[in-house]
Design a protein around this motif. Structure first.
Motif, PDB file in Angstrom:
ATOM      1  N   GLU A 236     142.168  -4.751  22.841  1.00  0.00           N
ATOM      2  CA  GLU A 236     141.521  -3.434  22.897  1.00  0.00           C
ATOM      3  C   GLU A 236     140.654  -3.252  21.649  1.00  0.00           C
ATOM      4  O   GLU A 236     141.131  -3.374  20.525  1.00  0.00           O
ATOM      5  CB  GLU A 236     142.570  -2.331  22.952  1.00  0.00           C
ATOM      6  N   LEU A 237     139.378  -2.952  21.862  1.00  0.00           N
ATOM      7  CA  LEU A 237     138.449  -2.727  20.756  1.00  0.00           C
ATOM      8  C   LEU A 237     138.149  -1.244  20.639  1.00  0.00           C
ATOM      9  O   LEU A 237     137.745  -0.597  21.608  1.00  0.00           O
ATOM     10  CB  LEU A 237     137.151  -3.506  20.977  1.00  0.00           C
ATOM     11  N   VAL A 238     138.338  -0.697  19.432  1.00  0.00           N
ATOM     12  CA  VAL A 238     138.033   0.703  19.152  1.00  0.00           C
ATOM     13  C   VAL A 238     137.045   0.739  17.986  1.00  0.00           C
ATOM     14  O   VAL A 238     137.309   0.182  16.919  1.00  0.00           O
ATOM     15  CB  VAL A 238     139.299   1.502  18.777  1.00  0.00           C
ATOM     16  N   VAL A 239     135.899   1.384  18.198  1.00  0.00           N
ATOM     17  CA  VAL A 239     134.888   1.526  17.152  1.00  0.00           C
ATOM     18  C   VAL A 239     134.797   3.000  16.784  1.00  0.00           C
ATOM     19  O   VAL A 239     134.448   3.842  17.625  1.00  0.00           O
ATOM     20  CB  VAL A 239     133.511   1.003  17.611  1.00  0.00           C
ATOM     21  N   GLU A 240     135.133   3.335  15.549  1.00  0.00           N
ATOM     22  CA  GLU A 240     135.131   4.714  15.069  1.00  0.00           C
ATOM     23  C   GLU A 240     133.951   4.910  14.123  1.00  0.00           C
ATOM     24  O   GLU A 240     133.917   4.339  13.032  1.00  0.00           O
ATOM     25  CB  GLU A 240     136.446   5.021  14.349  1.00  0.00           C
ATOM     26  N   LEU A 241     132.989   5.714  14.560  1.00  0.00           N
ATOM     27  CA  LEU A 241     131.761   5.909  13.794  1.00  0.00           C
ATOM     28  C   LEU A 241     131.659   7.354  13.320  1.00  0.00           C
ATOM     29  O   LEU A 241     132.031   8.279  14.050  1.00  0.00           O
ATOM     30  CB  LEU A 241     130.542   5.561  14.650  1.00  0.00           C
ATOM     31  N   PRO A 242     131.158   7.576  12.126  1.00  0.00           N
ATOM     32  CA  PRO A 242     130.993   8.950  11.623  1.00  0.00           C
ATOM     33  C   PRO A 242     129.761   9.608  12.228  1.00  0.00           C
ATOM     34  O   PRO A 242     128.894   8.943  12.807  1.00  0.00           O
ATOM     35  CB  PRO A 242     130.815   8.737  10.119  1.00  0.00           C
TER      36      PRO A 242
ATOM     37  N   THR B 152     140.454  -2.340  15.501  1.00  0.00           N
ATOM     38  CA  THR B 152     139.766  -1.088  15.181  1.00  0.00           C
ATOM     39  C   THR B 152     138.737  -1.333  14.083  1.00  0.00           C
ATOM     40  O   THR B 152     139.067  -1.869  13.022  1.00  0.00           O
ATOM     41  CB  THR B 152     140.762  -0.012  14.706  1.00  0.00           C
ATOM     42  N   ILE B 153     137.492  -0.941  14.363  1.00  0.00           N
ATOM     43  CA  ILE B 153     136.413  -1.052  13.384  1.00  0.00           C
ATOM     44  C   ILE B 153     135.954   0.354  13.046  1.00  0.00           C
ATOM     45  O   ILE B 153     135.557   1.119  13.929  1.00  0.00           O
ATOM     46  CB  ILE B 153     135.238  -1.886  13.917  1.00  0.00           C
ATOM     47  N   GLY B 154     136.023   0.711  11.774  1.00  0.00           N
ATOM     48  CA  GLY B 154     135.642   2.050  11.344  1.00  0.00           C
ATOM     49  C   GLY B 154     134.618   2.012  10.230  1.00  0.00           C
ATOM     50  O   GLY B 154     134.471   1.005   9.533  1.00  0.00           O
ATOM     51  N   VAL B 155     133.893   3.122  10.075  1.00  0.00           N
ATOM     52  CA  VAL B 155     132.859   3.232   9.043  1.00  0.00           C
ATOM     53  C   VAL B 155     133.015   4.582   8.358  1.00  0.00           C
ATOM     54  O   VAL B 155     133.320   5.591   8.993  1.00  0.00           O
ATOM     55  CB  VAL B 155     131.438   3.126   9.651  1.00  0.00           C
ATOM     56  N   GLY B 156     132.802   4.599   7.050  1.00  0.00           N
ATOM     57  CA  GLY B 156     132.861   5.852   6.314  1.00  0.00           C
ATOM     58  C   GLY B 156     132.159   5.741   4.977  1.00  0.00           C
ATOM     59  O   GLY B 156     131.846   4.638   4.510  1.00  0.00           O
ATOM     60  N   LEU B 157     131.888   6.902   4.393  1.00  0.00           N
ATOM     61  CA  LEU B 157     131.270   6.961   3.074  1.00  0.00           C
ATOM     62  C   LEU B 157     132.370   7.116   2.030  1.00  0.00           C
ATOM     63  O   LEU B 157     133.293   7.911   2.187  1.00  0.00           O
ATOM     64  CB  LEU B 157     130.297   8.139   2.993  1.00  0.00           C
TER      65      LEU B 157
END
Length: 536
Positions: A271-277, A312-317
Motif C-alpha cells: 500500500e502506497l500513501v503519499v501525504e502532501l502539504p 508512506t511518503i510525506g513532505v513538509g517544511l
C-alpha cells in the motif's frame, strides 16, 4: 561591696552604711568570654595549621601572585611537578615559566583573575629539565592578590592525543575497508559488464551470424554501456562529484508524478500513501537526481517489507536539520521528504554502514548496495542530508533534507538550444576534445548526422580556430577536463569574445562542475549516445 562610716562628734565611728552588689552573673559572663576568646584563638590557630597543611601537602600547584603576575608564594608541589624550589619561583614573573605560544592567552587569564574568578585555563609551564608540562589553572582575587591552583594534566593531554591517534587509525582502517569494498564491488560489476561487451564484440566478428543475432549482440552492447553509465553515475553521486543541473521545482508535484512509478515498482501487495502539504515545497536541486533518490529509497523500503506492507511518503517544511551522524545541527529553511516502511527494521550495527557503496544486507543478487549511497551523495552535494530512524521489527523512516528555495532564489539556468530535427542540416560544430579517440568519434558521428565538424585538441587551438573565422561555427562542443585551459575557462572566454556563439560542455566527471555548477552552459554527460549528440 561598698560602705561609708558614720562618726559622732568626737570622730568615733558609730556605724557603717553600705550596699552589697551581686556580681556573680558578671563574673560568670567574664569567665565565659575569656573561654570563648581562648576557643576562638584555638580555632583560628587550628584553621591556620590546616590551611598551611593543605597548602604544603597539596599535590596541585598552589601560588599567590600580585596583579602584575609576580609570584609571592608557592607550595612544595612546584618542586614535585616542575622541579623548582619555592626560592627559585618567588619573586619571578609567571611569564618566565610559560610556553611562548601560551603567553597571550595566559595574560588574558591573569587579567580576568585579578577581578573575578577564573574558569579553568590551560597552558604549558617549563619544567626545570627544559621540557613543558600542561597545567590547568583556576584562580580568584582577594585583597589585591591572586590565589591560584594548578592541576598537572600532561598525562591527560597525552592520553587524549593517543586516543585521537587511535581513532584516526581506526578511521583509516574503516576507510581502507570501505575502499576495498568499493573497488571490489566496482570490479565485480564492471567485469560482468565487460564480459557482455567483449563477448558480443567477438560474436559480431563471426561471418555466419544471422541479422537477428547480429542485432541482438549490438543491442546487448548498447544496453550494457547504459548500465555502466548508470553505475558510474551512482558512484559519482556517492562521492558528491556528480555534475548536477539544479532547477527550482515543487517537491509535491514531483512526488505526484512519481507516485504511479513507485506503485508499479512496489507491487500490488504494498500500500502506497503519499501525504502532501497544501503549501508549495520548492527546492533548488537536480530534478533527475531527486527522482532517482526517491525511487532508490522506495525500492529499499519495498525490499525491507518483502513486497508486502505500507509505504508512506510525506513532505513538509522544517526549520533545520537535527544532529546526524555526529554532525552539528543546521539551522535554516529545509524541505523534509520522509519515506516510512513497515518492514523488519535495521539492526543498530548496520545503521552507520547502510550508506556505504556496495554495502547491502540483502541476499546475493538482491541489490547492488548503491541505492542509498546515491541518495546521501545527492543530499550532501545539494546542501542537505539524510537521516534514518529504525528499530528492529518496527520498520524504518528515511528523512531527506534539502534546502528550501523561493521563486526569488531562481538562478538563470543554462540557455537551451532549440530542439528540432536530429539532422545537422549543415550546421558547423567546433569540437574541442583532448582525447583523440573520443574527438574522432564525435566528429565522425556529427558528420554522419549531417553536421560539419572541426576538431580542436585543446582550448588554445579552439580559440585560434575562432580567431581565424568565428562566423563559420554555429556551436562549440567542448570537453571540460583538458590539460592547460579547461573547458570552463574556454567557455568563459568564448562568452566574453563571441557572446552570440552557443557553448555546450561535456564531461564524465569534473570536480569544478560538481562544486560550482555549469555557470549557465548546457552540459551533456559522458558517455553520451548518438541521439543525444545529435541534439546539441
Amino acid at each position: 561591696a561598698r560602705a561609708v562610716a558614720l562618726r559622732d562628734e568626737s570622730g568615733e565611728i558609730v556605724r557603717w552604711v553600705g550596699t552589697n552588689t551581686d556580681v556573680e552573673e558578671r563574673r560568670v559572663a567574664a569567665m565565659a568570654l575569656a573561654e570563648l576568646n581562648q576557643t576562638l584563638e584555638e580555632r583560628v590557630d587550628r584553621a591556620t595549621r590546616e590551611r598551611d597543611r593543605a597548602w604544603k601537602n597539596s599535590r596541585d600547584l598552589q601560588a599567590v601572585l600580585d596583579t602584575a603576575g609576580v609570584f609571592q608564594a608557592v607550595n612544595d608541589a612546584w618542586h614535585t611537578i616542575l622541579g623548582y624550589r619555592a626560592t627559585e619561583v618567588v619573586g619571578r614573573s609567571h611569564r618566565d615559566f610559560i610556553h611562548p605560544d601560551d603567553q597571550p592567552s595566559s595574560e588574558q587569564a591573569l587579567a580576568i583573575a585579578t577581578a573575578d574568578e577564573l574558569e579553568p585555563h590551560e597552558n604549558r609551564y617549563r619544567h626545570a629539565d627544559g621540557g613543558y608540562r600542561w597545567i590547568s589553572w583556576v584562580a580568584a582575587p582577594e585583597s589585591g592578590l591572586v590565589y591560584a591552583s594548578g592541576r598537572h594534566i600532561t598525562a591527560d593531554k597525552e592520553a587524549a592525543v593517543a586516543l585521537e591517534a587511535a581513532q584516526e587509525q581506526l578511521r583509516q582502517a574503516q576507510k581502507m575497508e570501505a575502499v576495498g569494498q568499493l573497488t571490489g564491488g566496482v570490479a565485480h560489476d564492471f567485469n560482468n559488464l565487460l564480459t557482455v561487451i567483449r563477448g558480443s564484440v567477438e560474436l559480431l566478428a563471426r561471418d555466419d551470424l544471422t541479422p537477428e543475432r547480429r542485432q541482438r549482440y549490438v543491442s546487448a552492447i548498447g544496453e550494457t554501456a547504459e548500465r555502466a553509465s548508470r553505475l558510474t553515475g551512482q558512484l559519482l553521486a556517492f562521492a558528491r562529484r556528480q555534475s548536477l543541473t539544479p532547477e527550482i521545482f515543487d517537491v509535491g508535484e514531483s512526488l505526484n508524478r512519481l507516485a504511479e512509478m513507485v506503485q508499479t515498482l512496489a507491487g500490488s501487495r504494498l500500500e502506497l500513501v503519499v501525504e502532501l502539504p497544501r503549501e508549495a515545497c520548492t527546492i533548488l536541486a537536480d530534478r533527475s537526481q531527486f527522482d532517482t533518490s526517491i525511487v532508490n529509497m522506495a525500492i529499499n523500503a519495498r525490499d525491507a517489507m518483502a513486497g508486502e506492507g505500507k509505504l508512506t511518503i510525506g513532505v513538509g517544511l522544517v526549520s533545520g536539520i537535527p544532529a546526524i551522524r555526529g554532525h552539528a545541527p543546521v539551522v535554516g529553511d529545509f524541505v523534509a521528504v520522509t519515506v516510512t516502511d513497515t518492514g523488519a527494521g535495521i539492526a543498530p550495527e548496520d545503521l552507520y554502514r547502510i550508506f556505504e557503496p556496495f554495502y547491502t544486507t540483502k541476499g546475493v543478487g538482491a541489490g547492488t548496495g548503491l541505492g542509498l549511497s546515491q541518495v546521501i551523495g545527492f543530499a550532501k552535494q545539494s546542501g542537505g542530508d539524510i537521516r534514518v530512524d529504525s528499530q528492529l521489527g518496527a520498520g524504518a523512516t528515511f528523512t531527506l533534507y534539502l534546502p528550501r528555495a523561493s521563486e526569488l532564489a531562481a538562478e538563470t539556468g543554462p540557455d537551451r538550444l532549440p530542439r528540432g530535427s536530429t539532422q545537422g542540416d549543415g550546421l558547423c560544430v567546433l569540437v574541442v576534445e583532448d582525447n583523440e579517440q573520443v574527438g574522432q568519434f564525435a566528429t565522425d558521428a556529427l558528420q554522419q548526422l549531417g553536421y560539419q565538424s572541426v576538431l580542436a585538441s585543446d582550448g588554445n587551438a579552439a580559440l585560434d580556430e575562432l580567431e581565424t573565422d568565428s562566423a563559420r561555427f554555429d556551436v562549440v562542443f567542448s570537453d571540460v577536463v583538458m590539460p592547460g585551459m579547461s573547458g570552463m575557462d574556454l567557455a568563459a572566454r568564448i562568452r566574453e569574445r563571441h557572446p552570440g556563439l552557443p557553448v555546450v560542455l561535456t564531461s564524465g566527471y569534473s570536480h569544478v562542475l560538481a562544486q560550482n555548477g555549469t555557470h549557465g552552459f548546457e552540459l551533456l554527460h559522458k558517455p553520451y549516445s548518438i541521439e543525444q549528440l545529435s541534439r546539441i
